[in-house]
Design an enzyme around this catalytic site. Structure first.
Site: not given
Lengths: 434, 434
Positions: B17, B19-21, B85, B176, B305
């Site tokens: 992944g 993403g931010f992590g 994966v 939003e 997440d």
């Protein structure tokens, strides 16, 4: 189906297509006592000459495409509708669209052109063309995925096929694609890949004629060829493709193993023009008279890429470029304005095309331009190209933005738009099945 | 399959992944003596908090998404690979990806979350979620098409259904979306449509809890609700959706006729985490220990997440926001660095989450923000929101560009990205079959 705001007494003008021709026809009627409806199957006007930059990750779609509705929103007598016109009935004077019939008093067919595979539609899945935003995003996806796949391909031969890009067609679009992909491979991407040298990518440009960009002066074509070859593009002139499939391109006996084939070879008129039941030329374009109208139907005009028109004075065909459509759109709006005022169809003037020149991008900081007798190349040509193309973009902010983007990309070799979009389930299948 | 440049002797870290992590885990290992490979099914890192602005035609995908390869290209010990994966084998210490097996010494699962329909996956086709760029473009297409179709719909009831937007979920994303669609309908679009008044559009925000944005302070939630209601958004609190289909949304006995339903109600872990065969919470997230590792496998970390983690000191769950993933990514990189140097797994510290605050956009020039004890709203909140969100975007040029875009949109009520992309054959079908 007609606009609820438009008084029923006014002559109804229906325009098919929101490209340069259709837009200019609509805008030319802004002060006329007519009620206009413009139909397009997409909600945006597209500046096609820059489409190759979307395909090669330099610009985003919204830089070169603009909602038609927004462009025309101040024009009170013009409605815009999303819809695909399926049929034109000349006798009844109506079109079939969105499940209904819409009558017209004047019809302007500006439906444009689509990619032509010269009778080989079976090539299409392996060699996408470049006519719409979605085409451009598909080409971008294929080009970027090719490098991703090559990065992890261990078989030498397969890796080279993944890094081989064949562009069929040596007109401006083909040439521009070849130059841009070469730059991507040789300047932008090398530092991003650790397992392959992206500079080993082959870019092959196949042209049927004996030189590139036959619509431009010969000295400029030669100049462009030299620049491209120096950058590493392999150019094959006098070469006709005899087969295209998933393994590559055939040229007679020769087979070029290539997983990336792009088609920039020819255009044909959209199918709606065929429903007119009138004479078409070999490319499916409608043969029109000197005032861009159908000989037997003076109330029906065909303009831009949809028309096979000739300049009344010179007898030359009007080229399928933005200027040809813009000038024809302005011209038919003028004819309709006078018609509505009572002028007879017999006294219509003949269309004269004013050649404002032509230009094409060759590579980084390098373009060719023919403006009258002046032939420009190199960096000066590049500046001229950028200036002229930015002028055609819509919106001051957008012009400025795109010019900054070009300058930034020029200085940094960067590409801001390198996203592979679309369903990963589909596009990583090839990786998974390796 | 491993990077050809990476010496085989170094411990192999596989990250799932981008993403931010995942990105922060990779970057935290840049000076460690390990060889890192980061897998993602997409080639881009996505700044999800701004995805709703792509969906509502305010930004383009390339403003908020960046090639992972480009972000990490200077990190010599890190390879990036496109691939999904499919399986993790804890016993063999290997993952299945791109048709092969890749061994690891350390594994960081940062696979993120996808939309959850709480067991009602049959809602999905009628109520798209908002987790990827393609989701955002699909929502944009639906929202813009709704107005196009309404413009030519003659039946009063059908027209109102086309102009009714139901957003399920009153967290930041739902709120939003509601505010942005309301602004589109009431400020941006009115002058573009001649046959309908787009200001008649209904925007209904459905929330199960007794207030909006339950993760934020109560006074700010109340403030946001007031602003949205003043703008015309209908807010239904304590309301659970009991059915979704092509005609609209059911809430117990009541049926809201709506052709546009957007789902912003919940998330669940990606399926790959299920192949671990370890404990998951109700939302499909992996239950991890205090150092973010699996209890029985200290070499496997799950963050962001994908994880159900709690703060060691407070016992509070770590929220599924960018900061939660960033801090966990940095943390596990630190753990791995020390592990490689020989520190024992038993002496690992426990993860502490530092709450840096939370914020959400409410409408034009209006946002709420809680930073420590400071609660901001209105225009000041909006400035804070813009500043903080722009800081997270990648690239100086892009930060500047997006800030200019926001300012321009604020002043002009404009939306630069109003293109309906995708195959017109598909999306104008509804128009044709009317």
């Amino acid at each position: 189906m007609s606009g609820k705001n438009s008084p029923d007494c006014l002559p109804k003008v229906v325009i098919i297509g929101g490209g340069f021709g259709g837009l200019h026809a609509a805008m030319g009627l802004s002060r006329a006592d007519v009620s206009v409806t413009l139909y397009d199957r997409r909600n945006y006007h597209l500046f096609q000459p820059l489409l190759y930059q979307v395909a090669t990750a330099e610009l985003e779609p919204n830089n070169i495409a603009f909602p038609i509705r927004k462009i025309l929103n101040h024009q009170k007598n013009c409605d815009v509708a999303l819809g695909e016109v399926l049929k034109i009935d000349l006798a009844q004077r109506e079109i079939s669209v969105n499940g209904g019939q819409v009558p017209y008093d004047y019809l302007v067919v500006a439906s444009g052109a689509r990619q032509s595979y010269f009778g080989h539609d079976e090539y299409r899945p392996f060699a996408p063309g470049l006519k719409s935003v979605d085409d451009a995003l598909e080409v971008r996806r294929r080009v970027l995925l090719a490098f991703e796949e090559a990065e992890w391909e261990e078989d030498e031969k397969s890796r080279q096929a993944k890094l081989t890009f064949v562009i069929v067609g040596g007109g401006p679009t083909g040439m521009e694609l070849a130059g841009a992909i070469m730059e991507l491979a040789s300047k932008t991407l090398p530092s991003d890949f650790h397992n392959i040298d992206t500079r080993c990518a082959r870019v092959i440009l196949i042209q049927g004629a004996d030189r590139l960009v036959p619509t431009m002066p010969e000295d400029l074509a030669a100049r462009a060829q030299k620049v491209l070859e120096k950058a590493g593009v392999e150019i094959r002139l006098n070469t006709l493709v005899t087969g295209v499939d998933e393994t590559g391109v055939s040229i007679g006996e020769e087979h070029i193993a290539a997983e990336n084939i792009l088609w920039a070879a020819g255009v044909q008129g959209q199918t709606v023009a065929r429903t007119l039941g009138v004479d078409l030329d070999r490319a499916g374009r409608v043969v029109v008279g000197p005032a861009m109208a159908l000989p037997a139907h003076p109330e029906v005009f065909v303009i831009g890429d949809a028309a096979a028109a000739t300049d009344a004075a010179t007898g030359n065909p009007i080229p399928g470029v933005a200027q040809g459509a813009i000038q024809a759109g302005d011209f038919v709006a003028q004819i309709i304005r006078e018609d509505v005022k009572g002028k007879s169809a017999e006294s219509r003037p003949a269309f004269r095309y004013h050649d404002k020149g032509s230009m094409a991008m060759v590579g980084r900081g390098n373009a060719i331009a023919a403006i009258g007798k002046t032939h420009l190349g190199g960096f000066i040509g590049w500046l001229a190209w950028n200036l002229v193309h930015a002028m055609f973009l819509i919106g001051f902010g957008n012009k400025l933005l795109v010019i900054c983007q070009w300058f930034w990309n020029y200085v940094r070799h960067s590409r801001q738009s390198r996203l592979i979009t679309g369903d990963p389930e589909v596009h990583i299948k090839t990786l998974r099945n390796k």
